[in-house]
Structures are given as C-alpha cells and as structure tokens.
Design a protein around this motif. Sequence first.
Motif, short mmCIF file in Angstrom:
data_model
loop_
_atom_site.label_atom_id
_atom_site.label_comp_id
_atom_site.label_asym_id
_atom_site.label_seq_id
_atom_site.Cartn_x
_atom_site.Cartn_y
_atom_site.Cartn_z
N PHE A 138 0.84 -1.21 0.00
CA PHE A 138 0.00 0.00 0.00
C PHE A 138 0.87 1.25 0.00
CE2 PHE A 138 -2.38 -3.51 1.82
CZ PHE A 138 -3.41 -3.57 0.90
N LEU A 139 1.96 1.19 0.76
CA LEU A 139 2.89 2.31 0.76
C LEU A 139 3.48 2.48 -0.64
CD1 LEU A 139 4.50 4.42 2.51
CD2 LEU A 139 6.38 2.81 2.21
N PHE A 140 3.88 1.39 -1.25
CA PHE A 140 4.46 1.46 -2.60
C PHE A 140 3.46 2.07 -3.58
CE2 PHE A 140 5.75 -1.01 -6.59
CZ PHE A 140 6.73 -0.10 -6.93
N ALA A 141 2.20 1.65 -3.47
CA ALA A 141 1.16 2.21 -4.36
C ALA A 141 1.04 3.73 -4.15
CB ALA A 141 -0.18 1.54 -4.07
N LEU A 142 1.06 4.16 -2.90
CA LEU A 142 0.92 5.60 -2.63
C LEU A 142 2.12 6.39 -3.17
CD1 LEU A 142 -0.44 5.33 1.03
CD2 LEU A 142 -1.75 6.07 -0.99
N ILE A 143 3.31 5.78 -3.04
CA ILE A 143 4.52 6.46 -3.54
C ILE A 143 4.51 6.50 -5.07
CG2 ILE A 143 7.06 6.37 -3.60
CD1 ILE A 143 5.80 7.26 -0.88
N CYS A 144 4.11 5.40 -5.69
CA CYS A 144 3.99 5.39 -7.17
C CYS A 144 3.04 6.50 -7.62
CB CYS A 144 3.46 4.05 -7.67
SG CYS A 144 4.65 2.72 -7.66
N GLN A 145 1.93 6.62 -6.91
CA GLN A 145 0.94 7.64 -7.28
C GLN A 145 1.55 9.04 -7.11
OE1 GLN A 145 -2.32 6.78 -8.30
NE2 GLN A 145 -2.56 8.93 -8.86
N ALA A 146 2.37 9.21 -6.06
CA ALA A 146 2.90 10.54 -5.75
C ALA A 146 4.03 10.94 -6.70
CB ALA A 146 3.41 10.58 -4.31
N ILE A 147 4.94 9.99 -7.02
CA ILE A 147 6.13 10.40 -7.80
C ILE A 147 6.15 9.77 -9.20
CG2 ILE A 147 7.46 10.66 -5.63
CD1 ILE A 147 9.13 8.20 -6.51
N GLY A 148 5.18 8.90 -9.48
CA GLY A 148 5.14 8.23 -10.79
C GLY A 148 5.76 6.86 -10.68
N GLU A 149 5.16 5.88 -11.37
CA GLU A 149 5.61 4.49 -11.22
C GLU A 149 7.00 4.25 -11.81
OE1 GLU A 149 2.95 5.46 -12.85
OE2 GLU A 149 2.72 4.42 -14.76
N ASP A 150 7.38 5.04 -12.83
CA ASP A 150 8.71 4.84 -13.40
C ASP A 150 9.79 5.34 -12.45
OD1 ASP A 150 7.60 3.71 -15.61
OD2 ASP A 150 7.68 5.53 -16.84
N ALA A 151 9.55 6.51 -11.85
CA ALA A 151 10.53 7.04 -10.89
C ALA A 151 10.63 6.12 -9.69
CB ALA A 151 10.12 8.45 -10.45
N ALA A 152 9.50 5.57 -9.24
CA ALA A 152 9.52 4.68 -8.07
C ALA A 152 10.34 3.43 -8.39
CB ALA A 152 8.09 4.31 -7.67
#
Length: 381
Positions: A138-152
């Motif tokens: 869930f944390l990973f999903a929130l970070i992907c949403q915040a910074i973009g899945e490629d950057a994550a």
Amino acid sequence: MGEAHLPIALGKVLEMQTTPRPLTSRSRAASPRLAESVSPPSPLSTYQTPVNPAPPPTNSDWVSTGHLPTQSVVQQLVDGAHQRFAGVGEGEVADYIPALAAANPDHFGICIAASDGQLFAAGQAEQPFSIQSISKPFLFALICQAIGEDAAKEKLGVNSTGLPFNSVLAVERSGEGLSNPMVNAGAIAATSLAPGDSAEAKWAFIEAGFSRFAGRQLEIDSTVYASERATNQSNVGIANLLSAQERLWFDPEISTDLYTRQCSLSITTRDLALMAATLGNGGRQPVSGDQVVDPVICQHVLAVMVTAGLYETSGDWLYDTGLPGKSGVSGGMITVIPGKGGLATYSPPLDDAGNSVRGQLTAQFLSERLGLNLFASRPAT
Ligand code: DON
C-alpha cells in the motif's frame, strides 16, 4: 523457529550467503565474443521507441479477469477453510518485536471482500492487530501515485532479492542499494519518498493514504509501536546503509520511525480484505468508491507482490496459489484476486520465513476451490 523467533533463523541464513557476481551489462561487455553476439540485458523501459512514442501507460479496455462464484459458494468455502485449518498447530508466534508475542495463537480470521463490496467472513475477522509488512504494497502504491511508477521503480528497484525480509546483504549485493519495496530496505526507502518536508507532513500523507485504502480512519497500536521502536536497531542500520548509498531521500532515523509507525497501524482482517480488494479493483475502494490510486499503479504493485511478497518463499507461494500475496509478522496475510476482490487472513503462528502458516493454507485452498489462480486455463473445445 528458534528461541528468539526469526532473528536466529534469519541470522543463520545470512551467514551462509555469499555475494554473487551481478550479471550487469558491464560484466557481459567484458567478454568481446559475448559483446558482439548478445545484447546486454537492459530494462525494457530504457529501450527507445522508434516512431510514434506510446502515450503514458494505461489500462486496455480488455482485461483478463472474471468474477467470483455465487455468494453461497464463496461463503461455504470460507467457512470450510476456517473449519479445515483452525486445528493446524504448526508455526510460532513472532517475538522479536516483544509486543507481538502477546498474540493469541488460536485466533484465526478469514475475510474475502468482493470487488462490489460484498464481504464473506469466518472466525475472528474483527480482531485488531498491527499491519506490519502488509503495509508495504500500500505504501508502494501511494509512492507510485505521488512520484510516478517509473521514478519509483528506478529509485527503489523491483527485483526479488530471494532473501529474508530484513536482509542487509540484499542492499549491499546489488552494488546500487536497490532491492524492492516488499522488503524492509525498499520499504524504508519508499517511506523516505513520501511527499512533505517534515516527519509530520510525511506521516499525514501515509496515514491518510492507508485510511483511504481501508475506507475508515486507521489508528496506530501504541503498544506495538513503542515495542518495535525500542528494538528497531537492525532497521536503523538498513536505513543508514541506504543513506550511505544515496538510496534514501530523508533522514535515516526519521524514515525508519515513519516506517515503524506505518507497520504499527491497527487493522482487522475485514479492513485488509477491503484494502486488498482495492488493489484488485483498479485502485477503487469497493465500499467507499474512493479512487485511491490509478488502475495502472495496481498492476505494478501486484507484479512486485508476485515476485517478492513472501520474501524467499515467494516462488513456493506463487506455485501454490497463482496470485499476488503479502505477509506480515503479526500473522496477517493478503491475497489479491485481480478483478474479483481480496482475501485476508489473520493467524499469528508463522513459518521460518515469517509467513502465517494457516494464512498460506487458506489462500491455497481458496485459490483452488474458487478458481482464482491467474495462470489457470482450459484447452479450447
Ligand atoms: O520491520 C519489521 O521487522 C516489521 N515491522 C515488519 C516485518 C514483517 O512484517 C515481515 N513479514 N513477514
């Protein structure tokens, strides 16, 4: 498991590990013959698209998933799984975080949340416990949403380590400090990427995001938080190592503390089923209707869960269930059933890798009986 559960077993594993030579493009290019005849491995995202670059990734109108069987079949099988596995006595309750040792080993809850919000529960599905490592997807999903899945992906890595969840070697071995967001190192690094320039701003982001996944305001279990905080030296060590490798984007102690806070969030099996169902429902919470993250982000999160959700036993898990899963040392587990919903279980006794014994049995049983395995097919007639 041994006397002090998990660390002793994991320590033995660490002693036996050696650092394999990475198969990087540099090591391949060292052989002229190979360099001539074989292209070095490269992430797909680094290849140039020759003409008409594609628009940003998006869901196709076509998806490969179906629906759950009828309500009565699902409820019968959930009840059946509870009856079948309640008597299993294997596994040990984790005690390396002292507060976790107080869990009742007989507690056993199962809940399936369907994508339309229907719930099918058995046993102690309303018993609260700390989310622990089930926070990671869930944390990973929130970070992907915040910074973009490629950057994550670029900052955290998405490859399985094949090592225990708290492995330091996993970080050192890659040479670049990369692991994946389902293990402690990747999750602490992901936590450091939460938007905000103070601990409290980052916490507000994390707490709000988790609460949206659950569809209710979540609270910290303060006993578990204090207990883990007092015994968290190995995670602080991992954060410092990440920082030295320039793979942490905030203060190491604060990042570890924020990670510990999110692991201490108190949830129930019912909450987890809905949170898992949100990941299996294109990011939309089935009951509140809240679009928590974009559909495409769920696909990436589930991919990492498949490869690393159960750490060094992720292959066994995938072989048995054919589904993305994630475990936590408090005894919770989630299984995401794309397009159909989410399964959650709670049963504190764990195997040596830190995964709930009854949780794994239940997921395998329900995957088989409810026809959930993503790799299943029938010959065309
Ligand atoms: O960092 C830790 O050690 C715990 N907060 C979480 C570990 C965990 O849940 C591993 N899962 N099976």
